[in-house]
Design a protein around this motif. Sequence first.
Motif, PDB file in Angstrom:
ATOM      1  N   LEU A  37       0.837  -1.208   0.000  1.00  0.00           N
ATOM      2  CA  LEU A  37       0.000   0.000   0.000  1.00  0.00           C
ATOM      3  C   LEU A  37       0.869   1.255   0.000  1.00  0.00           C
ATOM      4  O   LEU A  37       0.504   2.271  -0.577  1.00  0.00           O
ATOM      5  N   LEU A  75      -7.308   4.619   1.611  1.00  0.00           N
ATOM      6  CA  LEU A  75      -7.254   3.322   0.931  1.00  0.00           C
ATOM      7  C   LEU A  75      -8.147   3.285  -0.308  1.00  0.00           C
ATOM      8  O   LEU A  75      -8.042   2.373  -1.127  1.00  0.00           O
ATOM      9  N   ASP A 250      -8.605  -4.006   7.497  1.00  0.00           N
ATOM     10  CA  ASP A 250      -9.410  -3.146   6.622  1.00  0.00           C
ATOM     11  C   ASP A 250     -10.886  -3.505   6.763  1.00  0.00           C
ATOM     12  O   ASP A 250     -11.247  -4.466   7.450  1.00  0.00           O
ATOM     13  N   ILE A 256      -3.800  -5.643   7.386  1.00  0.00           N
ATOM     14  CA  ILE A 256      -2.804  -4.679   6.908  1.00  0.00           C
ATOM     15  C   ILE A 256      -1.697  -4.695   7.944  1.00  0.00           C
ATOM     16  O   ILE A 256      -1.975  -4.567   9.134  1.00  0.00           O
ATOM     17  N   ARG A 265      -0.879  -4.945   2.509  1.00  0.00           N
ATOM     18  CA  ARG A 265      -2.179  -5.577   2.772  1.00  0.00           C
ATOM     19  C   ARG A 265      -2.147  -7.008   2.271  1.00  0.00           C
ATOM     20  O   ARG A 265      -1.616  -7.293   1.197  1.00  0.00           O
TER      21      ARG A 265
END
Length: 283
Positions: A37, A75, A250, A256, A265
């Motif tokens: 991420l 996100l 999440d 994550i 993630r």
Amino acid sequence: MRLLMILLLSVSIKARHIEKECKGIVVNDILQKEEILKAHVISPYQLAMDYDTNTLFFSYSTEDSSVFQSAYLNLKTNEFGNIPGIAGGFANAVDNKKNTVYLGGRDGIYEFNYNTKTAQRLNVTDDNIWQLIYKDKLYYSKYPEEHAYVFQNGKFQRVPELINTRAMLLCVDDYNNIYFSNSSGLFIHKKSNDAVNHIGDFNVNGFTYDVHGDIYFSTPDGIFSIDVAKKEVKNVAKIENVSVYGVAIDITGNIIYASEDSIIRLKPTEKICPTDVATVTFY
Ligand SMILES: *[C@@H]1O[C@H](CO)[C@@H](O)[C@H](O)[C@H]1NC(C)=O
Ligand SMILES: *[C@@H]1O[C@H](CO)[C@@H](O)[C@H](O)[C@H]1NC(C)=O
Ligand SMILES: *[C@@H]1O[C@H](CO)[C@@H](O)[C@H](O)[C@H]1NC(C)=O
């Protein structure tokens, strides 16, 4: 003889095939793929999710590594930003009912302003904040004393149950049991009998809640969940070859985690990989 050779050969090929398929991180018997991420962040700590805006808050070390920086990562849009206005931003917590994001720094607690993307200091404490966590109330731990505080009756006071102990990190379950860690391991303070029990020698570096309020924590070796009803700690993901710095879950339940330089993630693949899961029961 030839037949045996062929048989042996096919067995070894098959064995190798399975080993290859199942190489990597497994969660609930499903092989995961790793999605980076955010790369190039040094020692990301204290991850916290705002489920309303799908934004992850965390802190990391700046180049000279003595200064901590609070940051956010959306996100949905991948928008990343440092949060200005905070002295040594280190701790992050979200009140997911009121959609308030709290940030902790060297000189107290701040609130995140989504419009300006800055931190605004709340004049509630001058303490050096190590951890912030929200469960019905706002809790923090103070560094280097390792004392835990809670906001109630209009001000912060020591968490009464933890007045005689060091607590570096803590969280609270739906029954007001308090889980806390210090350099001696992970402990539970039980509401029902006002007793403290040792859960295990876990080197906890982050607690988090998923969207349902279930508790997870990380150690350098992986991700664990606490099953409050079964009184069981479960190693939901073993993470080898990298050191884990923190965890968040999440909105869909994917893990994550932070490594020494990235935020990653875990997403399920199609591959089933039956895996032994270590558990610890506590009282
Ligand atoms: C970790 O590293 C070892 C040695 O390099 C390797 O054999 C193993 O497959 C790695 N594990 C994972 C999950 O990548
Ligand atoms: C902050 O709180 C202290 C103690 O409650 C008070 O004396 C001070 O005036 C407050 N400062 C501001 C800017 O509100
Ligand atoms: C950690 O907490 C436990 C339980 O309160 C306590 O017995 C222990 O002394 C603490 N460890 C340190 C290093 O203070």
